[in-house]
Design a protein around this motif. Sequence first.
Motif, PDB file in Angstrom:
ATOM      1  N   LEU A 153       0.812  -1.212   0.000  1.00  0.00           N
ATOM      2  CA  LEU A 153       0.000   0.000   0.000  1.00  0.00           C
ATOM      3  C   LEU A 153       0.851   1.270   0.000  1.00  0.00           C
ATOM      4  O   LEU A 153       0.449   2.289  -0.553  1.00  0.00           O
ATOM      5  CB  LEU A 153      -0.917   0.017   1.227  1.00  0.00           C
ATOM      6  N   ILE A 154       2.020   1.182   0.629  1.00  0.00           N
ATOM      7  CA  ILE A 154       2.901   2.361   0.679  1.00  0.00           C
ATOM      8  C   ILE A 154       3.264   2.807  -0.739  1.00  0.00           C
ATOM      9  O   ILE A 154       3.320   3.999  -1.028  1.00  0.00           O
ATOM     10  CB  ILE A 154       4.168   2.059   1.522  1.00  0.00           C
ATOM     11  N   ILE A 155       3.467   1.838  -1.628  1.00  0.00           N
ATOM     12  CA  ILE A 155       3.778   2.160  -3.025  1.00  0.00           C
ATOM     13  C   ILE A 155       2.637   2.981  -3.645  1.00  0.00           C
ATOM     14  O   ILE A 155       2.878   4.029  -4.257  1.00  0.00           O
ATOM     15  CB  ILE A 155       3.961   0.865  -3.863  1.00  0.00           C
ATOM     16  N   THR A 156       1.405   2.518  -3.444  1.00  0.00           N
ATOM     17  CA  THR A 156       0.241   3.219  -4.000  1.00  0.00           C
ATOM     18  C   THR A 156       0.139   4.627  -3.428  1.00  0.00           C
ATOM     19  O   THR A 156      -0.079   5.602  -4.166  1.00  0.00           O
ATOM     20  CB  THR A 156      -1.058   2.454  -3.652  1.00  0.00           C
ATOM     21  N   VAL A 157       0.288   4.750  -2.107  1.00  0.00           N
ATOM     22  CA  VAL A 157       0.180   6.055  -1.456  1.00  0.00           C
ATOM     23  C   VAL A 157       1.262   7.000  -1.995  1.00  0.00           C
ATOM     24  O   VAL A 157       0.998   8.151  -2.325  1.00  0.00           O
ATOM     25  CB  VAL A 157       0.317   5.912   0.081  1.00  0.00           C
ATOM     26  N   MET A 158       2.489   6.474  -2.120  1.00  0.00           N
ATOM     27  CA  MET A 158       3.589   7.330  -2.591  1.00  0.00           C
ATOM     28  C   MET A 158       3.393   7.781  -4.032  1.00  0.00           C
ATOM     29  O   MET A 158       3.685   8.916  -4.378  1.00  0.00           O
ATOM     30  CB  MET A 158       4.934   6.596  -2.453  1.00  0.00           C
ATOM     31  N   LYS A 159       2.884   6.849  -4.835  1.00  0.00           N
ATOM     32  CA  LYS A 159       2.615   7.215  -6.254  1.00  0.00           C
ATOM     33  C   LYS A 159       1.645   8.382  -6.322  1.00  0.00           C
ATOM     34  O   LYS A 159       1.859   9.352  -7.027  1.00  0.00           O
ATOM     35  CB  LYS A 159       2.023   6.005  -6.998  1.00  0.00           C
ATOM     36  N   LYS A 160       0.546   8.294  -5.511  1.00  0.00           N
ATOM     37  CA  LYS A 160      -0.448   9.362  -5.492  1.00  0.00           C
ATOM     38  C   LYS A 160       0.175  10.668  -5.004  1.00  0.00           C
ATOM     39  O   LYS A 160      -0.072  11.733  -5.554  1.00  0.00           O
ATOM     40  CB  LYS A 160      -1.605   8.983  -4.563  1.00  0.00           C
TER      41      LYS A 160
END
Length: 465
Positions: free
Chosen positions: A455-462
């Motif tokens: 999830l950290i990847i998704t949050v960082m992308k956003k």
Amino acid sequence: MANLRNIPGIDEMLEQEEIKKLLSIYNRDFVLDKLRQAVDEKRQELLKSTEDREKQQLIYEVVEKLDNLIKLATTGTLQRVINGTGVVLHTNLGRAPLCTTAIKYMEEIAYNYNNLEMNMEAGLRGSRYHHVEDLLIELTGAQAALVVNNNAAAVMLGLSTLAKDKEVIVSRGQLIEIGGAFRIPDVMKQSGARLIEVGTTNKTYISDYENAISDETALLFSAHTSNYKIVGFSEEVSIEAMSSLGRAKGIPVLLDLGSGILTDLGNWGLRDEPTVQKSVESGADVITFSGDKLLGGPQAGIIIGKKEYIEAMKKNQLTRALRVDKLTIAALEGTLLEYLGGNPSESIPIIKMLTRSKEELAEKADNLYQVLSEEFMAHEKINKIQVVKTEDMVGGGAYPSYRIPGYGVEISYKNQLLEKVAKKMRLTNPALVCRRQEEKMLISVRTLLPGDERLIITVMKKALQ
Ligand SMILES: *Cc1c(COP(=O)(O)O)cnc(C)c1O
């Protein structure tokens, strides 16, 4: 303004397949209300622009707006947060995440009717307080137990039951404030007990208590100074000494333990916090502690102690106002069952976090580093990503001076973007909250739960968009 001509009408929009689909999920008034808002916002936008737009394009844009408006309106304000702070019991982040047994138990009780207040053997009305009591007695060695809404309520109930309109003796070194405006002197006042202060901030002796005892004394009170520590020239009276004084004078001792830990974490370096069992052995007549601090359960105030005092508290009118609901009882029983027959250092999330080995944490940090650097190393807004050592904390007011060595991933951003990126991370759902260390972002891996890395990847992308 010519472009306003192509804006779709409400009836026209209602013919769209996407909107028909929304109507099958949400009620018509709700969808219509949001649709009017979406069309209206689109009209305002068009008024400000001179660009000509096709009708089909505008329909598409209104649908997109509507989707967002509905998504916003159908999400509660309480939401998932990824805890990258390394503070295990973060009060702002909801303290202890629950164990699976507690969650499953809660779900079963929530779905169905249950025996909350029914004595099944007699087929008559029973007491909700009966449920966790035997488990608490077995685990702590106390004679009786009672559970209320939180530890603040437990202390209040104890004082009100044992010392209303009477005197309570407390050391000046323990007149503490816990976060969220819980101040021992104020709680005393609220409960109707009269506070008698003894000793000084750094030193209190047993003779101070003894000299303060009068005909009006109803209770000797001790609060575990969980959120601060006096070091150096200091002295506190032990619970053993207070208890033998109390016994000699016929005055009960109430100990507000704060955190209340059931497993000895000495092997992991956490030594100053007495276990609940040890505190019972030390002779305190009544002990209170939180359900959602080091116990790792739901928010609750657990009161254990001598039967006569616990029975008196059950009869206090205040108990009705402080009572716990069936979900809390289920979550607490589920958690305690893990302590009794399970393996808490594996199954209770916060105990697991506190007992992870350095090697395990280093490996976790390395894994997080791998996925993050694969995804973002070449990103134009990022300077550097690296594995670092961290100083994690227990939190929740426990072990205030203690730093637990851990590992994490540090990210530095270009052009002072740190604050902006951190804010965006807090505003996504799920959100990511982490620490800031010398202008760098620090994600400690100790407090990450299964699935968080992805999830950290998704949050960082956003956040980097
Ligand atoms: C945390 C704490 C409280 C308050 O407990 P809650 O469960 O948050 O109400 C009271 N006393 C002490 C010593 C504490 O550490």
